[in-house]
Write an enzyme that holds these catalytic residues in place. Sequence first.
Site, short mmCIF file in Angstrom:
data_model
loop_
_atom_site.label_atom_id
_atom_site.label_comp_id
_atom_site.label_asym_id
_atom_site.label_seq_id
_atom_site.Cartn_x
_atom_site.Cartn_y
_atom_site.Cartn_z
N GLY A 70 0.81 -1.22 0.00
CA GLY A 70 0.00 0.00 0.00
C GLY A 70 0.84 1.26 0.00
O GLY A 70 0.54 2.22 -0.73
N CYS A 71 1.88 1.27 0.79
CA CYS A 71 2.74 2.46 0.88
C CYS A 71 3.51 2.68 -0.43
O CYS A 71 3.73 3.82 -0.84
CB CYS A 71 3.69 2.32 2.06
SG CYS A 71 2.80 2.25 3.63
N THR A 72 3.89 1.59 -1.07
CA THR A 72 4.56 1.70 -2.36
C THR A 72 3.60 2.27 -3.40
O THR A 72 3.97 3.17 -4.17
CB THR A 72 5.10 0.33 -2.81
OG1 THR A 72 6.05 -0.12 -1.83
CG2 THR A 72 5.76 0.41 -4.17
N ALA A 75 3.16 6.04 -2.68
CA ALA A 75 4.36 6.80 -3.04
C ALA A 75 4.52 6.90 -4.56
O ALA A 75 4.85 7.97 -5.09
CB ALA A 75 5.59 6.14 -2.42
#
Length: 177
Positions: A70-72, A75
Amino acid sequence: MKSLKMFAVLMAMVLLFSSHAVRAEAPALKVGQPAPDFSLPDQDGKTRKLVDFRGQWLALYFYVKDDTPGCTEQACKFRDDIGELKDLGARVVGVSVDDAESHASFAKKYNLPFPLLADSKGEMAARYGSLRGDGSMAKRNTFLIDPEGRIARIYLSASTSRNSAQVIEDLKKLKGS
């Protein structure tokens, strides 16, 4: 007597844990109020401060952990939209409780063209009401900060796939474009 001692120990534990939880939660931030100040190192060791972004819009996003799905996605969406964000006069800064070394690896792996702040003590995340209760991770919240340093929009539990697009839409509305 024994049950009284056990009750006293139990009450002490309840007080200890409840006071810890209260410390971890900052008062809710509101649109229009000044954004909490910060001064933290980025993935390159450069100290970044809120005042450095004065005069421009700032999409300040808190994320859970480097190099997770999710964070990738979040970003990379900001990375892919960076041209449009810059055209709207905005900068992007990511923040998590990971250290600068982890941020450097994450930024390099995905060619992220914006600073990732290392809030390893969770102090900045706490000031922004974006620290999880145990302090081990940040919540996925984003704050759009105006050129005067005031909070213009708040995105709680931001969508990993839509956060950047939401910021762009709101920037266009706020700027009247």
